[in-house]
Design a protein around this motif. Structure first.
Motif, PDB file in Angstrom:
ATOM      1  N   LYS A  51       0.938  -1.138  -0.102  1.00 16.10           N
ATOM      2  CA  LYS A  51      -0.067   0.155  -0.017  1.00 16.10           C
ATOM      3  C   LYS A  51       0.966   1.324  -0.072  1.00 16.10           C
ATOM      4  CE  LYS A  51      -3.807  -2.234   2.603  1.00 16.10           C
ATOM      5  NZ  LYS A  51      -4.587  -2.165   3.710  1.00 16.10           N
TER       6      LYS A  51
ATOM      7  N   ALA B  21       0.289   5.758  -0.077  1.00 13.66           N
ATOM      8  CA  ALA B  21      -0.519   6.889   0.383  1.00 13.66           C
ATOM      9  C   ALA B  21       0.004   8.245  -0.340  1.00 13.66           C
ATOM     10  CB  ALA B  21      -0.947   6.869   1.807  1.00 13.66           C
TER      11      ALA B  21
ATOM     12  N   HIS C  31      -3.759   4.668  -1.926  1.00 14.25           N
ATOM     13  CA  HIS C  31      -4.849   5.502  -1.206  1.00 14.25           C
ATOM     14  C   HIS C  31      -4.500   6.946  -1.450  1.00 14.25           C
ATOM     15  CE1 HIS C  31      -6.502   2.312   1.637  1.00 14.25           C
ATOM     16  NE2 HIS C  31      -5.452   1.652   0.565  1.00 14.25           N
TER      17      HIS C  31
ATOM     18  N   PHE D 122      -5.642  10.827   0.395  1.00 15.33           N
ATOM     19  CA  PHE D 122      -6.191  11.695   1.502  1.00 15.33           C
ATOM     20  C   PHE D 122      -6.366  13.010   1.282  1.00 15.33           C
ATOM     21  CE2 PHE D 122      -4.316   7.801   3.141  1.00 15.33           C
ATOM     22  CZ  PHE D 122      -5.361   7.373   4.117  1.00 15.33           C
TER      23      PHE D 122
ATOM     24  N   HIS E  22     -10.184   8.877   0.912  1.00 19.40           N
ATOM     25  CA  HIS E  22     -10.568   8.990   2.218  1.00 19.40           C
ATOM     26  C   HIS E  22     -10.541  10.671   2.475  1.00 19.40           C
ATOM     27  CE1 HIS E  22      -8.919   4.955   3.602  1.00 19.40           C
ATOM     28  NE2 HIS E  22      -8.120   5.272   2.414  1.00 19.40           N
TER      29      HIS E  22
ATOM     30  N   HIS F  31      -5.575   6.123  10.173  1.00 18.55           N
ATOM     31  CA  HIS F  31      -5.637   5.767   9.051  1.00 18.55           C
ATOM     32  C   HIS F  31      -3.978   5.056   8.662  1.00 18.55           C
ATOM     33  CE1 HIS F  31      -9.433   6.421   7.149  1.00 18.55           C
ATOM     34  NE2 HIS F  31      -9.201   7.730   7.830  1.00 18.55           N
ATOM     35  N   PHE F  32      -2.913   5.733   8.960  1.00 20.33           N
ATOM     36  CA  PHE F  32      -1.754   5.317   8.734  1.00 20.33           C
ATOM     37  C   PHE F  32      -1.407   4.051   9.505  1.00 20.33           C
ATOM     38  CE2 PHE F  32       0.331   9.301   6.873  1.00 20.33           C
ATOM     39  CZ  PHE F  32      -0.625   9.539   6.021  1.00 20.33           C
TER      40      PHE F  32
ATOM     41  N   GLU G 128      -3.576   0.852   8.058  1.00 18.22           N
ATOM     42  CA  GLU G 128      -3.329   0.487   6.836  1.00 18.22           C
ATOM     43  C   GLU G 128      -1.794  -0.006   6.603  1.00 18.22           C
ATOM     44  OE1 GLU G 128      -5.373   0.106   4.466  1.00 18.22           O
ATOM     45  OE2 GLU G 128      -7.206   1.424   5.162  1.00 18.22           O
TER      46      GLU G 128
ATOM     47  N   PHE H 181       1.083   1.645   5.540  1.00 21.39           N
ATOM     48  CA  PHE H 181       1.501   1.966   4.352  1.00 21.39           C
ATOM     49  C   PHE H 181       3.083   1.837   4.159  1.00 21.39           C
ATOM     50  CE2 PHE H 181      -2.248   4.900   4.468  1.00 21.39           C
ATOM     51  CZ  PHE H 181      -3.002   4.207   3.446  1.00 21.39           C
TER      52      PHE H 181
ATOM     53  N   VAL I  21       4.396   6.709   1.894  1.00 20.79           N
ATOM     54  CA  VAL I  21       3.650   7.905   1.887  1.00 20.79           C
ATOM     55  C   VAL I  21       4.312   9.411   1.215  1.00 20.79           C
ATOM     56  CG1 VAL I  21       2.357   9.828   3.396  1.00 20.79           C
ATOM     57  CG2 VAL I  21       2.468   7.191   4.010  1.00 20.79           C
TER      58      VAL I  21
ATOM     59  N   THR J 291       5.938   4.994   9.400  1.00 17.38           N
ATOM     60  CA  THR J 291       5.770   4.670   8.294  1.00 17.38           C
ATOM     61  C   THR J 291       7.318   4.586   7.312  1.00 17.38           C
ATOM     62  OG1 THR J 291       3.906   5.835   7.723  1.00 17.38           O
ATOM     63  CG2 THR J 291       5.125   5.415   5.745  1.00 17.38           C
TER      64      THR J 291
END
Length: 396
Positions: A6, A8, A36, A38, A56, A79-80, A83, A85, A88, A108
């Motif tokens: 994933k 973001a 994803h 945001f 999101h 969220h982080f 998920e 990720f 990011v 992350t």
């Protein structure tokens, strides 16, 4: 069991992604990532979702001091953490701060930030330096890779901002050169001249930008007035929307230019509009690396721009267009008059500027970003990225 990788992206609004980052998002999808986004809800959200991007809604205030941003940071951290990720990528000033805070708390592995134009720059107001520079200095150690899109920002970041891994220069967000081939848009050019009732002897000057104080269309209107006083027939087309539309229309009327200055609003036929023009103009007070000027370059249109960061990267004064000081209407009028009254020189500049657009092609920029991602992940996983991600990982 293979776990879905994933990535973001964080920005203030979804349309930022649609305008600038879809090619990179799609590159990640091809590499096996679930992508994803945001941002605050807007019209672009649906189109991102149609591309398979998970959206999101995170309302982020443009002012860094709003309480709303504390709630946004808490939501992003949650969220982080859920998920997990692997990378990011954050954009836009306030969203980038919140995103990097969330990346730090969620641990992350790779957090990247693209600065689309620091608010602290040569000639910037002192309050900009006092507010934005200390924040970026503070956030730099929480940034694995800081990406800049113009030379001035790269040099300043390299000397002042201690990013955790590296500072990189990437030439903008890319331009689809094929979309702006002049031979493709010739039919649209003739159609638009008829639609807008532009006479054969009229010169067309185009500006595509949000109608606001920073984009400084008022300087262009004033310069067009001076040029018409010298006997040239000029049609000035302003494409975009914004809070200054009424002000610009009133100034054009005051100068007797109500039939020469047209506000066309939001348009989807940008390649045809650029092909219609003789000169593309952007007299901004501040830029990162202007997308409109890249599109003008791809179409082979000479440029009239203010001598500022970003625009200086793209325009060589006297070779591919003209650079003028902010606020200097007389110099702007002189430059515009010279461009429009020398058709052979104008054509030569157009050929030269098309040659210089090649490094900014979308495919070149995406490849550079892909390499940066791969390196950031290799460093984050201490050289174990290929083992960690398997066959679907980013190429090394």
């Amino acid at each position: 069991m293979n776990v879905q990788k994933k990535a973001a992206f964080v920005a203030s609004v979804y349309r930022h992604f649609e305008l600038f980052h879809v090619p990179v998002m799609e590159m990640l999808q091809r590499a096996g990532y679930e992508v994803h986004a945001f941002a605050e809800d807007d019209y672009a959200k649906v189109r991102l979702q149609e591309r398979g991007i998970v959206c999101h809604d995170i309302p982020i205030a443009r002012s860094p001091l709003r309480w709303q941003n504390v709630r946004a940071a808490r939501a992003l951290i949650g969220h982080f953490k859920r998920e997990q990720f692997e990378l990011v990528h954050v954009h836009t000033p306030v969203a980038s701060i919140i995103g990097r805070i969330a990346g730090k708390f969620a641990k992350t592995p790779a957090v990247l930030y693209t600065a689309h134009g620091f608010h602290f720059f040569q000639g910037a107001p002192l309050p900009f330096w006092l507010l934005y520079y200390p924040v970026e200095r503070l956030m730099a150690p929480w940034t694995d890779v800081l990406i800049t899109i113009n030379r001035e920002d790269y040099e300043r970041a390299s000397s002042r901002l201690p990013a955790r891994q590296s500072i990189k220069y990437v030439p903008g967000v890319g331009v689809d050169v094929e979309r702006f081939q002049p031979e493709i848009t010739q039919a649209g050019r003739e159609r638009l001249r008829a639609e807008l009732q532009i006479a054969p002897e009229e010169h067309v000057v185009l500006c595509i930008a949000e109608l606001n104080d920073n984009k400084n269309q008022i300087q262009l209107i004033e310069a067009v007035h001076r040029v018409t006083e010298r006997g040239l027939r000029v049609r000035c087309l302003l494409v975009g929307v914004g809070e200054q539309d009424t002000i610009l229309l009133q100034r054009a009327k005051d100068l007797g230019l109500q039939d020469q200055v047209q506000l066309l609003g939001y348009r989807l036929d940008v390649p045809e509009l650029i092909a219609l023009s003789d000169v593309c103009t952007l007299l901004s007070k501040r830029e990162g690396l202007p997308r409109f000027l890249l599109e003008a370059m791809a179409s082979g249109r000479p440029i009239l721009a203010t001598n500022i960061r970003g625009s200086r990267d793209l325009v060589q004064d006297g070779e591919t267009g003209r650079l003028v000081p902010i606020g200097d209407v007389e110099a702007t009028a002189d430059a515009l008059y010279d461009l429009l009254t020398q058709p052979e020189r104008l054509a030569e500049m157009g050929r030269e500027i098309r040659e210089r657009v090649q490094p900014y092609r979308t495919e070149n920029v995406v490849q550079q970003i892909e390499d940066i991602y791969a390196e950031a992940l290799r460093v984050a996983y201490k050289g174990q990225a290929s083992k960690r991600f398997g066959r679907g990982g980013l190429p090394s």
